[in-house]
Design a protein around this motif. Structure first.
Motif: not given
Length: 124
Positions: A32-35, A84-91
């Motif tokens: 499993i991976g988190w992107f 703030p730089e962690d802001t993203a859509v996580y998949y």
């Protein structure tokens, strides 16, 4: 079908816990991976885990702040000290690996199944 959940709006320094589930199957034989993907940027690997849970990968940018864990039904990404730089859509994504339970996959093109993503916004 994978589903990522747990995203939201959090202040810098806060925490979130993302969950990844799969309908109809367990995660026992899956790497499993988190992107994550921020606007205008490529999708990048954040953290990945082997099918047996004993091997993990963390991007340098999240080491010491994020922790990946798993059981047969879910894979979690505990995110602490958010920036703030962690802001993203996580998949979350999965790769079937029944013959190698130590496999850690960081290349996104090696994953066969993807969830729909959950938005993480870190802002004051």
């Amino acid at each position: 079908q994978l589903q990522a959940s747990g995203g939201g709006l959090v202040q810098p320094g806060g925490s979130l816990r993302l969950s990844c589930t799969a309908s109809g199957v367990t995660f026992d034989d899956y790497a499993i991976g988190w992107f994550r993907q921020a606007p205008g940027k490529e999708r990048e690997a954040v953290s990945c885990v082997s099918p047996n849970g004993g091997y993990t990968y963390y991007a340098d940018s999240v080491k010491g702040r994020f922790t990946i864990s798993r059981d047969s039904a879910k894979v979690y990404l505990q995110m602490n000290s958010l920036k703030p730089e962690d802001t993203a859509v996580y998949y979350c994504a999965s790769k079937y690996s029944p013959f190698n339970n130590m496999l850690v996959v960081t290349a996104r093109d090696q994953y066969h199944n993807w969830g729909q993503g959950t938005q993480v916004t870190v802002s004051s």
